[in-house]
Motif scaffolding. Structure first.
Motif, short mmCIF file in Angstrom:
data_model
loop_
_atom_site.label_atom_id
_atom_site.label_comp_id
_atom_site.label_asym_id
_atom_site.label_seq_id
_atom_site.Cartn_x
_atom_site.Cartn_y
_atom_site.Cartn_z
N GLU A 231 0.81 -1.21 0.00
CA GLU A 231 0.00 0.00 0.00
C GLU A 231 0.85 1.27 0.00
N SER A 232 1.91 1.30 0.83
CA SER A 232 2.65 2.56 0.92
C SER A 232 3.43 2.81 -0.36
N PHE A 233 3.87 1.73 -1.02
CA PHE A 233 4.53 1.90 -2.32
C PHE A 233 3.55 2.49 -3.33
N LEU A 234 2.29 2.00 -3.30
CA LEU A 234 1.28 2.52 -4.24
C LEU A 234 1.03 4.01 -4.00
N ASN A 235 0.94 4.38 -2.74
CA ASN A 235 0.71 5.79 -2.43
C ASN A 235 1.86 6.66 -2.90
N GLN A 236 3.07 6.13 -2.75
CA GLN A 236 4.25 6.83 -3.25
C GLN A 236 4.17 7.02 -4.77
N GLN A 237 3.84 5.92 -5.44
CA GLN A 237 3.70 5.97 -6.90
C GLN A 237 2.70 7.03 -7.32
N LEU A 238 1.53 7.03 -6.65
CA LEU A 238 0.49 8.00 -6.99
C LEU A 238 0.98 9.42 -6.78
N GLU A 239 1.62 9.65 -5.64
CA GLU A 239 2.11 10.99 -5.33
C GLU A 239 3.11 11.46 -6.40
#
Lengths: 416, 416
Positions: A231-239
């Motif tokens: 999840e935190s990797f995905l949020n990073q990607q989105l940001e």
């Protein structure tokens, strides 16, 4: 990723009498835990139809959720269809009957228990999730690792069942991929121009990211969705991707995380420590309702007034009778005076006003249906705008105008 | 009778981002001309999925209507799927391109014509219905006497296409059976007791008549639908059956034809030549909005006020500070004083007030979420009622309370 099929059972939806809001709610909740709804089907309350739909749902989905068709009256055939489909029989479930008895006792309605007793009959292989806000239980059947939940159709029974019982159950049962998304709200650019502006960025997106365009009135919501295990990797990607996107459309972005315009407004007003009030005519309360539908709005919304009758605009909002006589009630000048009077009445930093003709009949002064003037007043500055939306019906008009007024206000506050 | 299948194409519905209101509108319009919607399916914007769904729709329906998936941006694949399904090719349609050019010229947006040009490409076998409120055309394909219409997804483009073009076309194309229905609104009886009360009547209904129960909040709408060749005979049949039904539930019937509570209210107020105003707290404008969403409401609705902040209740509605201090702002007494102040402010026969806690957070005075007091004041008589609906979320709460207040008012006015 797990796939879900939602089945809505009910002639009231097929006949156009009721809007299916359950599917929207369930789809949103499932998305949050990484389950993708691949189909939503609405069918009538017929045993064969229900069985056939279950059959094809089990072919494509890992999870099936049905709503509707479980009430105490005779037009409900879902339970029978379920039992036949799963080669099962229906029998009285003691725990469910006791729950029902307690439920009705609390409401002083024990005298009708006999009629409702049938509702405690469930397929013998089912697991029951008790309904704390109604009399029809939720039943779960399992087959080859796939799950089928049957819920009643009343939205305020569906919401707690999904949120408090089914979602936690699914989280534990499946080990799920995460899906997470961000929404960027863009105003002032038509969808097709926007698409041109960001085409290269979109084509270069990582494979696990997908972009959708969601037009809402004159606003376009860009939804960027990421799927994956961390999840935190995905949020990073989105940001990261949003940071690349923003320079391409900078001045037209009004929000980069919140989705609903009334929430965006709340954030902006709280940040600026400003209060707001409304004075409505043609929007009839919809503008106040939209602002107050955001929880926490009592922090900044002090009040609103709907002056439908012209003399109330004069009496309460101190619109001058001369202005009305000279320019008619649907005019730039009246909108301005309404906003000024509103700001004084409620003593707020910001005030909004609307005056127009929602239709279907013309205004008394002969103004065309779909005309509206609105004023946005921030401290001692104001802007008055005109919209002409003759193609919208009355309710869509009230809603569109309210959304647009708030959107313009947000735009003004942000670029101030 | 002709059967229809509605197909909604769009990830924004499947992801829970948007409620599908098009299907509701289309189903209602089709019902009016005697076409029965037997299935509504929402699917994602994938060519294979669209083709498969069209295939099974053609197996059961005489008429297929798709909405969505026709915008100018890259996430739309519907047209390609249509062409492949019907073994056709896509080509530029001159008439459609000219229409598009005119449409964009009028809006001063000629510079983006190139991007939108693709929208004038349609399957060569299709008949085009031009869209006067957007850039995507509506296409009709015919196969073995069955029809398939493809519309864009934006509700205010869908409505005029359906109403002004497709419905008249279908009326001429098919010779249709009539379907007509009546709605009886019942309050104060739970669905299951009502079912018992009218069981014998229901069992004795003629075969071409069908009954449905549609619960809306605490009201039950009984919908009686008749199908047949002769419209006036059907209306006679319905009237006869309703006359048999009414004595069974007499005092609890609030309307025998109109469907929506705000329309029922409008009829009753006009008949009694009464005016109305509202003073809202926890409903935040929803009550005024509900009343004004009825066209013609300016005949009787003079105005409303939303006093969200307590001091505005005191300043504008003349609620006494002592009452607030003694009983708190969410109390029977404050509801009463709000209604009184509202009646005086707007000079109306009827006034309505609400004060409560919509949540999700508790009120400042510690009152539980879901608590509401409301006063119905008719001339110099008043009634104050309390509701406790802790299971509703904020927006459902605002809506439920508003519906209930109007329903109770109608009940009071009718039985007066």
């Amino acid at each position: 990723m797990k796939n879900a099929v939602l089945i809505t059972i009910g002639d009231e939806i097929l006949s156009g009498n009721t809007v299916d809001t359950n599917s929207n709610f369930i789809a949103g909740e499932l998305k949050n835990i990484g389950i993708k709804v691949i189909q939503i089907v609405t069918i009538s309350d017929e045993i064969e139809t229900i069985k056939n739909t279950l059959k094809s749902a089990f072919e494509t989905g890992d999870l099936i959720i049905t709503t509707g068709g479980l009430g105490p009256t005779r037009d409900d055939k879902t339970k029978k269809a379920l039992a036949e489909f799963f080669n099962d029989e229906i029998a009285l479930d003691e725990a469910t009957f006791n729950h029902l008895k307690n439920y009705m006792e609390k409401r002083g309605r024990l005298e009708i228990l006999e009629r409702n007793r049938e509702q405690a009959f469930v397929p013998t292989k089912s697991t029951v999730f008790q309904n704390h806000f109604g009399t029809a239980p939720c039943m779960m059947m399992e087959q080859d690792g796939k799950l089928c939940f049957s819920l009643p159709g009343v939205p305020y029974e569906v919401k707690p069942l999904i949120k408090n019982q089914i979602i936690p159950y699914l989280q534990e049962k499946f080990s799920l991929n995460y899906i997470t998304s961000r929404i960027v709200s863009v105003v002032g650019i038509p969808e097709s121009i926007l698409a041109d502006m960001i085409e290269n960025w979109e084509l270069a997106l990582p494979e696990n990211l997908a972009l959708s365009y969601l037009p809402v009135g004159t606003r376009v919501k860009l939804r960027l969705t990421a799927t994956g295990e961390n999840e935190s990797f995905l949020n990073q990607q989105l940001e990261q991707e949003i940071q690349k996107l923003l320079p391409l459309i900078k001045d037209n972005v009004i929000a980069t995380s919140e989705d609903k315009i009334e929430k965006i407004l709340g954030e902006v007003l709280n940040e600026k420590k400003m209060t707001i009030s409304t004075a409505e005519s043609c929007t009839g309360g919809e503008l106040a309702k939209l602002i107050t539908s955001n929880s926490g709005s009592s922090q900044y919304f002090l009040g609103g007034i709907v002056t439908y009758a012209t003399e109330k605009k004069i009496d309460i909002l101190k619109v001058s009778k001369e202005t009305v006589d000279e320019f008619t009630v649907v005019s730039e000048q009246v909108a301005q005076e309404m906003a000024k009077g509103c700001q004084e009445l409620f003593e707020t930093n910001v005030s909004l006003s609307t005056t127009g003709v929602a239709g279907p009949d013309k205004g008394e002064d002969g103004k065309e249906v779909g005309t509206v003037f609105y004023t946005i007043r921030v401290n001692d500055k104001e802007q008055t705008l005109k919209l002409f939306m003759p193609h919208l019906d009355r309710i869509d008009f009230m809603n569109f105008v309210s959304q647009k007024v708030i959107q313009d206000l947000v735009n003004i506050l942000i670029n101030d």
